[in-house]
Design an enzyme around this catalytic site. Structure first.
Site, PDB file in Angstrom:
ATOM      1  N   ASN A  88      10.174   3.137   4.319  1.00 23.85           N
ATOM      2  CA  ASN A  88      10.486   1.708   4.141  1.00 23.85           C
ATOM      3  C   ASN A  88      10.364   0.750   2.935  1.00 23.85           C
ATOM      4  OD1 ASN A  88      11.007  -1.067   5.393  1.00 23.85           O
ATOM      5  ND2 ASN A  88       8.800  -1.198   4.880  1.00 23.85           N
ATOM      6  N   TYR A 156      19.712  -2.082  -7.579  1.00 25.42           N
ATOM      7  CA  TYR A 156      19.115  -2.073  -6.197  1.00 25.42           C
ATOM      8  C   TYR A 156      20.231  -1.590  -5.334  1.00 25.42           C
ATOM      9  CZ  TYR A 156      17.599  -3.864  -1.518  1.00 25.42           C
ATOM     10  OH  TYR A 156      17.090  -3.894  -0.335  1.00 25.42           O
ATOM     11  N   ALA A 158      22.340   0.655  -6.226  1.00 24.76           N
ATOM     12  CA  ALA A 158      22.357   2.171  -6.625  1.00 24.76           C
ATOM     13  C   ALA A 158      21.390   2.993  -5.885  1.00 24.76           C
ATOM     14  CB  ALA A 158      22.474   2.671  -8.261  1.00 24.76           C
ATOM     15  N   LYS A 160      19.553   2.017  -3.246  1.00 25.21           N
ATOM     16  CA  LYS A 160      19.794   1.926  -1.519  1.00 25.21           C
ATOM     17  C   LYS A 160      21.135   2.674  -1.270  1.00 25.21           C
ATOM     18  CE  LYS A 160      16.488  -0.444  -0.390  1.00 25.21           C
ATOM     19  NZ  LYS A 160      15.385   0.058   0.340  1.00 25.21           N
TER      20      LYS A 160
END
Length: 266
Positions: A88, A156, A158, A160
């Site tokens: 997470n 970001y 890329a 995720k």
């Protein structure tokens, strides 16, 4: 999927979605290793976990550091069972790509993508051996931006998207081993991570996002879309006609850039 009495690791457990997931697993009798950068927030989560009916150990660790994965593995080396890993922990820095520093780029890649890959790789033998009964679970928290890449979030997005593809590939690789791999796609969520972002995006309460996650896991889902319902039309359009999404976003580019320019959780 039976989610009771899980024993495992939750990264980014000090706040937001990570903390809320810790409390859900705690209410089901879980024993958790809470990993995060701030001892104070981890202690708060640990107290809440205990009050919810679970138990917790803490590991203050920046997962971007070279020895971080080894420290997590060592922390659970004495456990009889490791049947849960929640990847997470994440960070974000919005803005134009050419204005992003190398440090910001590497920070997002290291925490959002490299750390989950290396941590999962190192814990797979434990997860596989623990999965013979009710099955082990690897839960990757991706983002709605992996479904619709938004301007000013190139790095970001890329990371995720990479995490989502990692989960899909690993799920197929581990077919039949007892290790269940699931990926979650939250949209804008009302967490501290979003506190410096001012775009006019509907933000879901953390409780609603996590309720979707737990319901999806209980049903055995592998792909859990936790974005707001009103945003899913754009996701579908991005599959069938991505240039139409470009055209829809273009008129508001200047306003969006101004609204997200300070979005930084690094």
């Amino acid at each position: 999927m039976d989610l009771n009495k899980r024993r495992g690791i939750i990264t980014g457990a000090g706040q937001g979605i990570g903390q809320a997931l810790a409390l859900e697993f705690a209410a089901k009798g879980g024993h958790l290793l809470l990993v995060g950068r701030k001892e104070e927030t981890l202690k708060t989560t640990a107290d809440l976990v205990q009050a919810a009916g679970g138990s917790a150990e803490l590991l203050v660790q920046d997962l971007r550091t070279p020895d971080a994965v080894d420290r997590v593995v060592e922390a659970v080396a004495s456990w009889d069972t490791v049947d849960l890993l929640v990847n997470n922990a994440g960070n974000v820095r919005a803005g134009r790509l050419e204005q992003s520093s190398e440090e910001e780029v590497r920070s997002m890649i290291d925490l959002n993508l490299t750390a989950p890959l290396l941590l999962t790789r190192s814990l797979l033998p434990r997860l596989r051996s623990s999965g013979a009964g009710t099955g082990s679970l690897v839960l990757n928290i991706s983002s709605g931006i992996a479904l619709v890449g938004m301007p000013f979030y190139a790095v970001y997005a890329a990371t995720k998207s990479g995490l989502a593809s990692f989960g899909e590939s690993l799920r197929r690789e581990l077919h039949g081993t007892g290790v269940h791999v699931a990926t979650v796609y939250p949209g804008a969520t009302d967490t501290a991570m979003m506190s410096t972002q001012n775009a006019d995006w509907a933000r879901r309460p953390v409780a609603d996002v996590v309720a979707d996650v737990m319901a999806g896991l209980a049903a055995g889902d592998h792909e859990i879309n936790a974005t707001p319902e009103e945003g899913r039309g754009l996701q579908q359009l991005n599959v069938t006609d991505p240039l139409a999404v470009d055209a829809a976003i273009a008129p508001g580019l200047g306003e969006l850039e101004g609204a997200v320019k300070d979005h930084n959780s690094i």
